[in-house]
Design an enzyme around this catalytic site. Structure first.
Site, PDB file in Angstrom:
ATOM      1  CG  HIS A 102      -2.062   0.968   1.122  1.00 44.85           C
ATOM      2  ND1 HIS A 102      -1.945   2.297   1.450  1.00 44.85           N
ATOM      3  CD2 HIS A 102      -3.347   0.783   0.724  1.00 44.85           C
ATOM      4  CE1 HIS A 102      -3.110   2.898   1.255  1.00 44.85           C
ATOM      5  NE2 HIS A 102      -3.976   2.008   0.816  1.00 44.85           N
ATOM      6  CG  ASP A 148      -7.893  -2.532  -2.797  1.00 44.67           C
ATOM      7  OD1 ASP A 148      -9.041  -2.075  -2.692  1.00 44.67           O
ATOM      8  OD2 ASP A 148      -6.875  -1.822  -2.750  1.00 44.67           O
TER       9      ASP A 148
END
Length: 435
Positions: free
Chosen positions: A311, A369
């Site tokens: 991320h 995700d």
């Protein structure tokens, strides 16, 4: 908004033998910041920070992230506590008002949102202007921006009452618009909202009910949907939130600002990441092929990278991913997809990422995700709807950030600088003399 940054000394910048004192400020938590607001006036120089990754664009009291520690707080409350114990509308109230609501405040807020879930009857004609195979995010961009053409009584950004009404309208109408975008793509008739249903249940009914039979909301799926909304409600100054603030800094109406945020969210590096993660799992297909793709991910020359890992902010395990993993298993168990071939692939990839030295060294941990895509697929949503659901949930974060910006006494129109590397001044050459 009352400014709460605290002076914490000065930093000295020395360039070409000349020194300049720059004030240093501290927030309530997190790293100190050097105020460079007067740097150009004092030195004639700018700073260069591509992507603004080392620049605070504003002061905010809404969301705090510590990427190294894997911490996400909304108004001080850890995201996992909110996802486990709260409801999405309660989190909406928290983000907008700064505190969790008491019983009366909660009832009044829920009632206010419920009363605004319907769309103007004429608004449905907007959907008919799109092709049936239009991407739902394209429909969202157009229709949300069009809200300002219907609700003139809530576009005055200088009126607190109008700002509140606009905020309630967008939170309430976004599920209705999202469900209609979904229904339009399937050729099914639109389903109107029901006031007796909670926020998530109402959205599921508008998405999946058909006139031919009664639709009963599955409480497990409704709770999972609500939790997914909570996990995506706000995430500090990300690309789409910064877009909303930048658009708002010009004085644009709130509906236009949110439409701008939706357009930014559409990018595959932002809101489209969960769709990309699911497509990657489908490409891998089976557990026995996982080592092959892990090897490719480690080979920079392969051009392949694992989607849903790592991320931009989190350099530790994404705190939202833990909640999303639990939600994923609950949904798969409820709908009878325990044997979904993608789940074992996801679990094996996660196991490797948490144990393999390559991923540990690069801190490529699974993010939200990674699990949200397979969860939404199991609930019946096509991949084209994933980013739409993200936009639906993130609307409250955008609105809270926009409201905060409007009331910030230091707010001014956004105007980033640049380092110009083009041609220097030159004279115009008539076409006949050009080579």
């Amino acid at each position: 908004m009352e400014n709460k940054v605290k002076p914490n000394g000065n930093a000295t910048l020395t360039v070409g033998g000349k020194s300049t004192e720059l004030p240093v400020y501290s927030g309530s938590v997190g790293p100190d910041v050097v105020d460079i607001g007067k740097l150009y006036a004092q030195t004639g120089m700018f700073t260069l920070d591509p992507g603004f990754t080392s620049t605070a664009s504003c002061e905010s009291q809404i969301t705090y992230i510590d990427g190294d520690q894997g911490i996400l707080l909304h108004r001080g409350y850890p995201i996992d506590q909110l996802a486990e114990n709260s409801s999405f509308l309660e989190v909406c109230y928290l983000l907008l008002h700064g505190e969790l609501p008491n019983a009366k405040q909660s009832k009044d807020f829920v009632d206010a949102i419920t009363r605004h879930t319907m769309l103007h009857a004429q608004f449905d004609r907007f959907f008919e202007g799109f092709r049936r195979d239009a991407h739902p995010m394209a429909i969202m961009c157009g229709t949300v921006g069009a809200l300002s053409a219907f609700y003139h009584d809530s576009t005055d950004i200088n009126d607190p009452a109008q700002r509140t009404i606009a905020s309630h309208r967008m939170i309430a109408k976004m599920p209705t618009i999202a469900a209609r975008a979904f229904k339009y793509s399937t050729g099914q008739p639109f389903i109107s909202p029901r006031n007796e249903l909670d926020f998530a249940s109402n959205f599921l009914r508008m998405s999946f009910a058909v006139p031919a039979e009664d639709y009963k909301v599955n409480p497990v799926l409704a709770r999972a949907m609500d939790r997914i909304f909570i996990l995506h409600a706000d995430h500090e100054q990300n690309a789409s939130t910064s877009t909303v603030r930048l658009a708002g800094s010009s004085g644009a109406n709130p509906f236009a600002c949110i439409a701008a945020g939706i357009a930014c969210l559409w990018g595959p590096s932002h809101g489209g990441a969960n769709e990309a993660a699911l497509q990657m799992l489908q490409e891998i297909g089976t557990v026995d092929r996982v080592p092959e793709f892990v090897k490719k991910a480690k080979d920079k020359s392969s051009g392949f990278r694992l989607m849903g890992f790592g991320h931009r902010v989190y350099k530790n395990y994404d705190p939202r991913a833990k909640v999303m993993q639990k939600t994923c298993h609950e949904v798969l168990k409820e709908v009878g997809h325990e044997a979904d071939p993608l789940l074992p692939v996801a679990v094996e990839l996660e196991r490797i990422a948490l144990q393999d030295e390559y991923f540990i060294e690069k801190k490529l941990y699974p993010n939200i995700d990674f699990y949200s895509g397979i969860t939404l697929k199991a609930m019946g949503f096509p991949t084209s709807m994933f980013t739409v659901l993200f936009a639906l949930a993130r609307t409250v974060g955008w609105i809270a950030q926009w409201q905060e910006m409007i009331t910030d006494p230091t707010q001014r129109i956004g105007r980033p600088r640049q380092v110009y590397t083009g041609a220097t001044q030159r004279d115009y050459v008539p076409m006949a003399q050009r080579k």
